[in-house]
Scaffold this motif. Structure first.
Motif, PDB file in Angstrom:
ATOM      1  N   ASN A 178      20.074   7.299  -4.250  1.00 38.68           N
ATOM      2  CA  ASN A 178      20.747   6.621  -5.361  1.00 38.68           C
ATOM      3  C   ASN A 178      19.750   5.885  -6.248  1.00 38.68           C
ATOM      4  O   ASN A 178      19.881   5.869  -7.481  1.00 38.68           O
ATOM      5  N   LEU A 179      18.771   5.258  -5.629  1.00 45.51           N
ATOM      6  CA  LEU A 179      17.804   4.444  -6.356  1.00 45.51           C
ATOM      7  C   LEU A 179      16.639   5.265  -6.907  1.00 45.51           C
ATOM      8  O   LEU A 179      15.835   4.738  -7.688  1.00 45.51           O
ATOM      9  N   GLN A 180      16.557   6.523  -6.495  1.00 45.80           N
ATOM     10  CA  GLN A 180      15.526   7.446  -6.994  1.00 45.80           C
ATOM     11  C   GLN A 180      14.115   6.913  -6.719  1.00 45.80           C
ATOM     12  O   GLN A 180      13.232   6.953  -7.587  1.00 45.80           O
ATOM     13  N   VAL A 181      13.914   6.381  -5.519  1.00 44.99           N
ATOM     14  CA  VAL A 181      12.600   5.891  -5.098  1.00 44.99           C
ATOM     15  C   VAL A 181      12.234   6.556  -3.777  1.00 44.99           C
ATOM     16  O   VAL A 181      13.064   7.177  -3.122  1.00 44.99           O
ATOM     17  N   LYS A 182      10.984   6.399  -3.389  1.00 45.32           N
ATOM     18  CA  LYS A 182      10.529   6.972  -2.125  1.00 45.32           C
ATOM     19  C   LYS A 182      10.620   5.981  -0.976  1.00 45.32           C
ATOM     20  O   LYS A 182      10.643   6.369   0.180  1.00 45.32           O
ATOM     21  N   GLN A 183      10.657   4.688  -1.330  1.00 46.08           N
ATOM     22  CA  GLN A 183      10.645   3.647  -0.304  1.00 46.08           C
ATOM     23  C   GLN A 183      11.422   2.434  -0.795  1.00 46.08           C
ATOM     24  O   GLN A 183      11.384   2.104  -1.988  1.00 46.08           O
ATOM     25  N   LEU A 184      12.141   1.772   0.110  1.00 47.72           N
ATOM     26  CA  LEU A 184      12.763   0.491  -0.197  1.00 47.72           C
ATOM     27  C   LEU A 184      11.745  -0.606   0.078  1.00 47.72           C
ATOM     28  O   LEU A 184      11.169  -0.658   1.166  1.00 47.72           O
ATOM     29  N   TYR A 185      11.519  -1.477  -0.901  1.00 43.89           N
ATOM     30  CA  TYR A 185      10.612  -2.596  -0.669  1.00 43.89           C
ATOM     31  C   TYR A 185      11.194  -3.504   0.414  1.00 43.89           C
ATOM     32  O   TYR A 185      10.465  -4.034   1.245  1.00 43.89           O
ATOM     33  N   GLY A 186      12.514  -3.660   0.383  1.00 44.75           N
ATOM     34  CA  GLY A 186      13.176  -4.456   1.402  1.00 44.75           C
ATOM     35  C   GLY A 186      14.523  -3.878   1.768  1.00 44.75           C
ATOM     36  O   GLY A 186      15.210  -3.299   0.932  1.00 44.75           O
ATOM     37  N   LEU A 187      14.895  -4.010   3.025  1.00 46.64           N
ATOM     38  CA  LEU A 187      16.228  -3.644   3.496  1.00 46.64           C
ATOM     39  C   LEU A 187      16.772  -4.843   4.253  1.00 46.64           C
ATOM     40  O   LEU A 187      16.184  -5.289   5.236  1.00 46.64           O
ATOM     41  N   MET A 188      17.898  -5.362   3.774  1.00 41.94           N
ATOM     42  CA  MET A 188      18.482  -6.561   4.373  1.00 41.94           C
ATOM     43  C   MET A 188      19.808  -6.261   5.056  1.00 41.94           C
ATOM     44  O   MET A 188      20.558  -5.387   4.627  1.00 41.94           O
ATOM     45  N   LEU A 189      20.086  -7.023   6.095  1.00 43.42           N
ATOM     46  CA  LEU A 189      21.451  -7.106   6.599  1.00 43.42           C
ATOM     47  C   LEU A 189      22.221  -7.894   5.552  1.00 43.42           C
ATOM     48  O   LEU A 189      21.733  -8.905   5.039  1.00 43.42           O
ATOM     49  N   HIS A 190      23.417  -7.455   5.222  1.00 46.34           N
ATOM     50  CA  HIS A 190      24.139  -8.082   4.111  1.00 46.34           C
ATOM     51  C   HIS A 190      24.834  -9.377   4.510  1.00 46.34           C
ATOM     52  O   HIS A 190      25.061 -10.251   3.680  1.00 46.34           O
ATOM     53  N   GLU A 191      25.173  -9.504   5.763  1.00 44.68           N
ATOM     54  CA  GLU A 191      25.882 -10.704   6.212  1.00 44.68           C
ATOM     55  C   GLU A 191      25.213 -11.278   7.456  1.00 44.68           C
ATOM     56  O   GLU A 191      24.684 -10.544   8.295  1.00 44.68           O
ATOM     57  N   GLU A 192      25.262 -12.587   7.563  1.00 41.73           N
ATOM     58  CA  GLU A 192      24.600 -13.246   8.683  1.00 41.73           C
ATOM     59  C   GLU A 192      25.209 -12.866  10.025  1.00 41.73           C
ATOM     60  O   GLU A 192      24.529 -12.894  11.052  1.00 41.73           O
ATOM     61  N   GLU A 193      26.482 -12.474  10.023  1.00 42.85           N
ATOM     62  CA  GLU A 193      27.119 -12.061  11.273  1.00 42.85           C
ATOM     63  C   GLU A 193      26.429 -10.823  11.866  1.00 42.85           C
ATOM     64  O   GLU A 193      26.480 -10.592  13.083  1.00 42.85           O
ATOM     65  N   GLN A 194      25.809 -10.021  11.001  1.00 44.60           N
ATOM     66  CA  GLN A 194      25.141  -8.816  11.479  1.00 44.60           C
ATOM     67  C   GLN A 194      23.898  -9.134  12.316  1.00 44.60           C
ATOM     68  O   GLN A 194      23.376  -8.264  13.008  1.00 44.60           O
ATOM     69  N   LEU A 195      23.461 -10.401  12.269  1.00 43.03           N
ATOM     70  CA  LEU A 195      22.339 -10.813  13.123  1.00 43.03           C
ATOM     71  C   LEU A 195      22.668 -10.649  14.598  1.00 43.03           C
ATOM     72  O   LEU A 195      21.770 -10.510  15.435  1.00 43.03           O
ATOM     73  N   GLU A 196      23.969 -10.680  14.922  1.00 42.41           N
ATOM     74  CA  GLU A 196      24.361 -10.542  16.322  1.00 42.41           C
ATOM     75  C   GLU A 196      23.999  -9.166  16.858  1.00 42.41           C
ATOM     76  O   GLU A 196      23.899  -8.966  18.076  1.00 42.41           O
ATOM     77  N   LEU A 197      23.817  -8.194  15.951  1.00 44.03           N
ATOM     78  CA  LEU A 197      23.434  -6.851  16.367  1.00 44.03           C
ATOM     79  C   LEU A 197      21.931  -6.709  16.541  1.00 44.03           C
ATOM     80  O   LEU A 197      21.452  -5.711  17.085  1.00 44.03           O
ATOM     81  N   TRP A 198      21.184  -7.692  16.056  1.00 49.31           N
ATOM     82  CA  TRP A 198      19.722  -7.584  15.990  1.00 49.31           C
ATOM     83  C   TRP A 198      19.094  -7.351  17.367  1.00 49.31           C
ATOM     84  O   TRP A 198      18.270  -6.456  17.540  1.00 49.31           O
ATOM     85  N   ASP A 199      19.509  -8.170  18.327  1.00 45.41           N
ATOM     86  CA  ASP A 199      18.943  -8.051  19.669  1.00 45.41           C
ATOM     87  C   ASP A 199      19.667  -7.021  20.522  1.00 45.41           C
ATOM     88  O   ASP A 199      19.331  -6.832  21.698  1.00 45.41           O
ATOM     89  N   ASN A 200      20.656  -6.371  19.935  1.00 49.49           N
ATOM     90  CA  ASN A 200      21.414  -5.355  20.682  1.00 49.49           C
ATOM     91  C   ASN A 200      21.079  -3.946  20.208  1.00 49.49           C
ATOM     92  O   ASN A 200      21.924  -3.049  20.233  1.00 49.49           O
TER      93      ASN A 200
END
Length: 299
Positions: free
Chosen positions: A106-128
């Protein structure tokens, strides 16, 4: 807080939520069309703003932004940060690879400079398992930095403790000093991680001449901002930008616009040296602000 001019244009990041959906309490124009977005991106790049913030959940924002960047033939110069879907519930490598590749297309690039979790609740998946899977995309070059967008100081501090999260996006502005008071900026500096500050205009609330009846609870604080700008003989936009520029001198600042002229005005304000903002004095005048005022989710 540290006061002193730090008006490097590279600190500005163009937010693009409004490219894909009607965004902001003060938005009366709706989404800009592709021609307008192309002109905004052109103005940004000509002013050496090459970092852009988007998300899979921002409607057509990724595609519209990608098309605009492609017209400039400067794909290699653009640094794009996107955020994973709000509906993330499958942390397998194949599922995440599909959604990341979709963003890259969609962005027509080869690499994302950054990829973020959109919501802080998704941090619960980080260690899982999520950390291990996303780190693979950094190793293979699809993503340069991993991060998370949070709403509370507690989650910002938690995110800073995550080894492979190097960028943290938070809301902060002249009314919202929760993250500074909690030591988030100090800790990020110590760990050599980057803070991105969004909501510097509180989703446009500061620009409204009068608040609707359902927002009456915010009137006193809205008026404080307006009166401060009048006392300093500057615009509310100048006050808002200069405040975050001075108060958070090492942070990146995310701003959204709906026209090239508005972007240029913000750039011109950002680079001014005409007035030294006394951050502690302003904080004292504002006082403690209720969470209902500074969290748009509660409006």
């Amino acid at each position: 807080m540290t006061s002193g001019s730090n008006n490097n244009i590279n600190r500005l990041v163009l937010g693009t939520a409004q490219f894909g959906m009607n965004y902001g309490i003060a938005n009366i124009h709706g989404k800009p069309d592709q021609k307008m977005v192309n002109a905004i991106i052109d103005r940004a790049l000509k002013n050496n703003i090459c970092e852009f913030d988007t998300a899979q959940a921002y409607g057509e924002s990724e595609s519209v932004l990608g098309e605009a960047i492609a017209t400039q033939n400067l794909k290699g110069s653009a640094r794009i940060i996107s955020k994973l879907s709000l509906e993330l519930n499958n942390i397998t490598k194949s599922a995440l690879q599909d959604t990341i590749y979709n963003s890259i297309r969609n962005l027509q690039v080869k690499q994302l400079y950054g990829l973020m979790l959109h919501e802080e609740e998704q941090l619960e998946l980080w260690d899982n398992g999520l950390e291990n899977v996303l780190s693979e995309f950094v190793k293979n070059g699809l993503v340069r930095h991993l991060g998370v967008s949070v709403y509370t100081p507690q989650k910002a501090l938690q995110a800073l403790n995550c080894k492979n999260l190097s960028i943290i996006q938070i809301p902060s502005n002249i009314l919202d000093n929760r993250f500074f008071d909690a030591g988030v900026f100090e800790k990020a500096d110590r760990l050599n991680k980057t803070i991105y500050v969004r909501s510097v205009f509180l989703q446009g609330l500061f620009f409204m001449k009068s608040l609707p009846e359902n927002m009456a609870f915010a009137s006193d604080y809205h008026n404080k901002v307006v009166l401060l700008a009048e006392e300093l003989d500057i615009s509310v936009c100048e006050l808002s930008l200069w405040y975050v520029r001075e108060a958070f001198p090492k942070a990146k600042i995310v701003i959204g616009v709906d026209s090239p002229a508005q972007l240029q005005k913000n750039i011109d304000y950002w680079t001014k040296h005409t007035l030294k903002i006394d951050v502690p004095a302003i904080n004292k005048k504002i006082g403690k602000v209720p969470i209902r005022v500074i969290n748009p989710a509660l409006w």
